[in-house]
Each structure stands twice: as structure tokens, then as C-alpha cells.
Design an enzyme around this catalytic site. Structure first.
Site, mmCIF file in Angstrom:
data_model
loop_
_atom_site.group_PDB
_atom_site.id
_atom_site.type_symbol
_atom_site.label_atom_id
_atom_site.label_comp_id
_atom_site.label_asym_id
_atom_site.label_seq_id
_atom_site.Cartn_x
_atom_site.Cartn_y
_atom_site.Cartn_z
ATOM 1 N N ARG A 105 -26.285 -55.522 13.029
ATOM 2 C CA ARG A 105 -25.936 -54.218 12.461
ATOM 3 C C ARG A 105 -24.607 -53.767 13.026
ATOM 4 O O ARG A 105 -24.431 -53.713 14.239
ATOM 5 C CB ARG A 105 -26.979 -53.164 12.841
ATOM 6 C CG ARG A 105 -28.294 -53.354 12.219
ATOM 7 C CD ARG A 105 -29.105 -52.087 12.232
ATOM 8 N NE ARG A 105 -29.163 -51.399 13.509
ATOM 9 C CZ ARG A 105 -29.773 -50.251 13.673
ATOM 10 N NH1 ARG A 105 -30.353 -49.643 12.655
ATOM 11 N NH2 ARG A 105 -29.818 -49.673 14.848
ATOM 12 N N THR A 109 -21.360 -48.342 11.025
ATOM 13 C CA THR A 109 -21.864 -48.102 9.659
ATOM 14 C C THR A 109 -23.368 -48.328 9.544
ATOM 15 O O THR A 109 -23.979 -47.919 8.551
ATOM 16 C CB THR A 109 -21.181 -49.069 8.676
ATOM 17 O OG1 THR A 109 -21.586 -50.409 9.028
ATOM 18 C CG2 THR A 109 -19.663 -48.954 8.738
ATOM 19 N N ASP A 201 -33.623 -51.399 22.127
ATOM 20 C CA ASP A 201 -32.985 -52.496 21.392
ATOM 21 C C ASP A 201 -33.758 -53.793 21.656
ATOM 22 O O ASP A 201 -33.732 -54.328 22.771
ATOM 23 C CB ASP A 201 -31.526 -52.642 21.844
ATOM 24 C CG ASP A 201 -30.765 -53.612 20.952
ATOM 25 O OD1 ASP A 201 -31.205 -54.783 20.850
ATOM 26 O OD2 ASP A 201 -29.763 -53.209 20.348
ATOM 27 N N ASP A 204 -31.715 -56.938 22.862
ATOM 28 C CA ASP A 204 -31.251 -56.798 24.251
ATOM 29 C C ASP A 204 -32.401 -56.940 25.233
ATOM 30 O O ASP A 204 -32.241 -57.518 26.318
ATOM 31 C CB ASP A 204 -30.564 -55.441 24.444
ATOM 32 C CG ASP A 204 -29.154 -55.434 23.863
ATOM 33 O OD1 ASP A 204 -28.618 -56.520 23.588
ATOM 34 O OD2 ASP A 204 -28.612 -54.330 23.666
HETATM 35 C C1 PRP Z 1 -31.931 -55.217 15.152
HETATM 36 C C2 PRP Z 1 -33.292 -55.697 14.726
HETATM 37 C C3 PRP Z 1 -33.143 -55.837 13.242
HETATM 38 C C4 PRP Z 1 -32.208 -54.703 12.918
HETATM 39 C C5 PRP Z 1 -33.011 -53.575 12.334
HETATM 40 O O1 PRP Z 1 -31.028 -56.261 15.220
HETATM 41 O O2 PRP Z 1 -33.697 -56.893 15.353
HETATM 42 O O3 PRP Z 1 -32.596 -57.065 12.835
HETATM 43 O O4 PRP Z 1 -31.604 -54.293 14.142
HETATM 44 O O5 PRP Z 1 -32.181 -52.557 11.936
HETATM 45 P P1 PRP Z 1 -32.020 -52.145 10.402
HETATM 46 O O6 PRP Z 1 -33.397 -52.102 9.822
HETATM 47 O O7 PRP Z 1 -31.381 -50.792 10.486
HETATM 48 O O8 PRP Z 1 -31.136 -53.142 9.731
HETATM 49 P P2 PRP Z 1 -29.509 -56.050 15.686
HETATM 50 O O9 PRP Z 1 -28.640 -55.739 14.525
HETATM 51 O O10 PRP Z 1 -29.472 -55.103 16.845
HETATM 52 O O11 PRP Z 1 -29.081 -57.496 16.141
HETATM 53 P P3 PRP Z 1 -29.616 -58.379 17.359
HETATM 54 O O12 PRP Z 1 -31.043 -58.782 17.029
HETATM 55 O O13 PRP Z 1 -28.691 -59.556 17.342
HETATM 56 O O14 PRP Z 1 -29.535 -57.576 18.601
HETATM 57 N N1 URA Z 2 -32.892 -52.317 16.241
HETATM 58 C C1 URA Z 2 -33.543 -52.298 17.413
HETATM 59 O O1 URA Z 2 -33.589 -53.295 18.142
HETATM 60 N N2 URA Z 2 -34.179 -51.158 17.768
HETATM 61 C C2 URA Z 2 -34.170 -50.067 16.987
HETATM 62 O O2 URA Z 2 -34.783 -49.058 17.364
HETATM 63 C C3 URA Z 2 -33.463 -50.119 15.769
HETATM 64 C C4 URA Z 2 -32.838 -51.269 15.419
#
Ligand code: PRP
Ligand code: URA
Length: 210
Positions: A105, A109, A201, A204
Site C-alpha cells: 500500500r 494514497t 502492521d 512488520d
Molecule cells: C497490508 C496487509 C494487506 C494490506 C491491507 O500490507 O497485509 O496486504 O496492507 O490493506 P488494504 O486492505 O487497505 O489494501 P502492506 O501494504 O502493509 O504490505 P506488507 O505486507 O508488505 O507490509
Molecule cells: N495493514 C496492516 O498490516 N494493518 C492494518 O491495520 C491495515 C493494513
């Protein structure tokens, strides 16, 4: 087909989810809990797999019993956090294939940005279960399923651990044919798109990149 949203309220899942949410839960325990919850959710999400009869011989004689009827599965984790669920689901279905979709994400945005995808070549003959612990705005899930649909799998399910109402609304609107499985539907998203109360997160916390 109408969307179906299943909230898995099994006590074991809810108990583990409580520990997962706690801020003091470290990366090792967090990873173990994500994996265990994924196993338990997979058990429920595969409840509708078709069975067929087969004749076997037990030490006591012949018996007609049941086996899963040839339906093949593929799991597709959304990177990174979805990776944390893969080992848990493969515990139950080791013969499944695994595809990957890389999305993150954009922090400004909140729109998902695709950086990778690789799906099983025979995906047309498979049912796909998409894995991601978090369904927040729904943007990542919607885009991942758009990508998967271009390869024409037999059916798609989406399995997450925590969903926001906003994410469920977006996903069910964009993909009304996809069944959604989650362990909890939380209150809301905050102003920066995080689920409240959520767990923070997920990527993370799994990979220790906080
Ligand atoms: C997180 C999560 C989803 C997304 C959800 O990933 O694992 O993929 O956010 O958010 P959304 O429903 O608003 O799209 P992130 O983009 O943080 O990436 P990562 O898993 O690489 O940390
Ligand atoms: N992605 C995450 O990992 N946590 C949230 O709460 C939203 C998006």
C-alpha cells in the site's frame, strides 16, 4: 452469486487472536499464532470440499468410505504478510500449489502497488484461496483477485484474520462471487487506513521490521 462472509468464532481461533492482537506479543510468537490461526481457518474454509466414495479394505473386511473428490487447490498469499499464513494452511493440505502476489500500500494514497506475481500454470483447474491477515480498505484484496481472475481459476475464496467493515464492503462489491472468511470484523479504519483495534502492521510484526 451473492457474496458470503463467514466470521469464524471458534473459541480456539478467538483465543489465539487475542494473543495476536496484544502489543507485547513478539515476532516469534506472532508468527506462530498467525500460522496456527491459518490452520484452524483453513479447516473451516474447506468444509465444502466435495467427497466421493471409495472402496477400501480394513483388517475387518471391505468398507465403502469417503475421500476428497479430485478438486485441486492453490493458495495465493499476498506479500508480505500473507506469507505468514502459508505454512499453516499447507499443514492441512500439503499437496496444494502456492502462487504469490506482491502488493504494497502506498502510504500516502493507500492504493495498492503491484510489484510481483507468479501463479501456478494449471490454475484453471484449481480453486484458489487468497491469504492475507489484514483486509483494511480492501484495495489490496480487490487488486489481487483482479490479477488472479485473469488466469480463470475454478473459484476464489479470500481468507483473512482481521477485516474492517470498509474492506468487506469494497471486496464484496468488487467481487460478489468470492467467499470471504475472517476471524473478526473490527470497528473501523483510522485516518491512516489502519484497522482499529486491529493488531498494527501485520507484515512488520511477522518479519520484525517495526
Ligand atoms: C497490508 C496487509 C494487506 C494490506 C491491507 O500490507 O497485509 O496486504 O496492507 O490493506 P488494504 O486492505 O487497505 O489494501 P502492506 O501494504 O502493509 O504490505 P506488507 O505486507 O508488505 O507490509
Ligand atoms: N495493514 C496492516 O498490516 N494493518 C492494518 O491495520 C491495515 C493494513
Amino acid at each position: 452469486m451473492e457474496n458470503q462472509v463467514f466470521v469464524m468464532d471458534h473459541p480456539l481461533i478467538q483465543h489465539k487472536l487475542t494473543h495476536l492482537r496484544k502489543k507485547e506479543t513478539g515476532a516469534k510468537e506472532f508468527r506462530e499464532l498467525v500460522s496456527e490461526i491459518a490452520t484452524l481457518m483453513c479447516y473451516e474454509a474447506t468444509r465444502d470440499l466435495p467427497l466421493e466414495e471409495t472402496e477400501i479394505e480394513t483388517p475387518m473386511g471391505k468398507a465403502v468410505t469417503k475421500v476428497i473428490a479430485g478438486r485441486k487447490l492453490a493458495f495465493v498469499p499476498i506479500l508480505r504478510a500473507g506469507l505468514g499464513m502459508v505454512e499453516g494452511v499447507l499443514t492441512l493440505i500439503p499437496a496444494a500449489k502456492v502462487g504469490h502476489i506482491g502488493l504494497y500500500r502506498d502510504h500516502q494514497t493507500l492504493q495498492p502497488v503491484e510489484y510481483y506475481h507468479k501463479l501456478p500454470q494449471d490454475i484453471e483447474s484449481r480453486e484458489v484461496i487468497v491469504l492475507d491477515p489484514m483486509l483494511a480498505t480492501g484495495g489490496s484484496a480487490v487488486d489481487a483477485i483482479d490479477i488472479i481472475k485473469r488466469s480463470h481459476p475454478k473459484a476464489i475464496k479470500f481468507m483473512c484474520i482481521i477485516a474492517a467493515p470498509e474492506g468487506i464492503a469494497a471486496l464484496t462489491k468488487a467481487h460478489p462471487d468470492v467467499q470471504v472468511y475472517c476471524a473478526a470484523v473490527d470497528e473501523r479504519l483510522n485516518e491512516i487506513g489502519y484497522i482499529v483495534p486491529g493488531l498494527g502492521d501485520a507484515g512488520d510484526r511477522i518479519f520484525g521490521t517495526l
